[in-house]
Design a protein around this motif. Structure first.
Motif, short mmCIF file in Angstrom:
data_model
loop_
_atom_site.label_atom_id
_atom_site.label_comp_id
_atom_site.label_asym_id
_atom_site.label_seq_id
_atom_site.Cartn_x
_atom_site.Cartn_y
_atom_site.Cartn_z
N VAL A 186 0.85 -1.21 0.00
CA VAL A 186 0.00 0.00 0.00
C VAL A 186 0.87 1.24 0.00
N TRP A 187 1.89 1.27 0.85
CA TRP A 187 2.77 2.43 0.92
C TRP A 187 3.50 2.64 -0.41
N PHE A 188 3.96 1.57 -1.04
CA PHE A 188 4.65 1.67 -2.31
C PHE A 188 3.72 2.24 -3.39
N ILE A 189 2.50 1.73 -3.44
CA ILE A 189 1.55 2.21 -4.45
C ILE A 189 1.25 3.69 -4.27
N VAL A 190 1.05 4.10 -3.01
CA VAL A 190 0.73 5.51 -2.76
C VAL A 190 1.93 6.41 -3.02
N SER A 191 3.09 6.05 -2.48
CA SER A 191 4.25 6.94 -2.60
C SER A 191 4.88 6.90 -3.99
N TYR A 192 5.16 5.72 -4.50
CA TYR A 192 5.82 5.61 -5.80
C TYR A 192 4.83 5.68 -6.95
N GLY A 193 3.74 4.93 -6.82
CA GLY A 193 2.75 4.90 -7.90
C GLY A 193 2.05 6.22 -8.10
N PHE A 194 1.43 6.74 -7.02
CA PHE A 194 0.68 7.98 -7.14
C PHE A 194 1.59 9.21 -7.18
N GLY A 195 2.69 9.18 -6.46
CA GLY A 195 3.56 10.35 -6.38
C GLY A 195 4.53 10.50 -7.53
#
Length: 88
Positions: free
Chosen positions: A26-35
């Motif tokens: 979840v953290w990877f998707i939000v930080s790397y994916g969305f950011g």
């Protein structure tokens, strides 16, 4: 921690690692994916007057990380109770 059997210890750690991997995903998707990856797509929308991609890169990933800490604490307390290794 004292487990009643070796099988319970293995099950506990399997559940623990599973939880950690899910939260990291979840953290990877939000930080790397969305950011980073989806920033151009998300920048088409605004959130509190900021482009959404910019917001996720600057604030969203940090807020998500703090929320994930609280989720981890709550889920680990439940896991400790399930396997009867909680502190008195």
């Amino acid at each position: 921690m004292a487990f009643k059997s070796e099988e319970l210890a293995k099950a506990y750690w399997r559940d623990n690692i599973s939880l950690v991997l899910k939260l990291l995903a979840v953290w990877f998707i939000v930080s790397y994916g969305f950011g980073i990856l989806l920033v151009d797509v998300l920048n088409q929308f605004t959130f509190f007057g900021f482009k959404l991609g910019f917001w996720f890169a600057q604030q969203g990933s940090i807020i998500t990380f703090v929320i994930l800490i609280f989720v981890y604490v709550k889920r680990m307390a439940a896991l400790d109770n399930k396997y009867e290794v909680h502190e008195e």
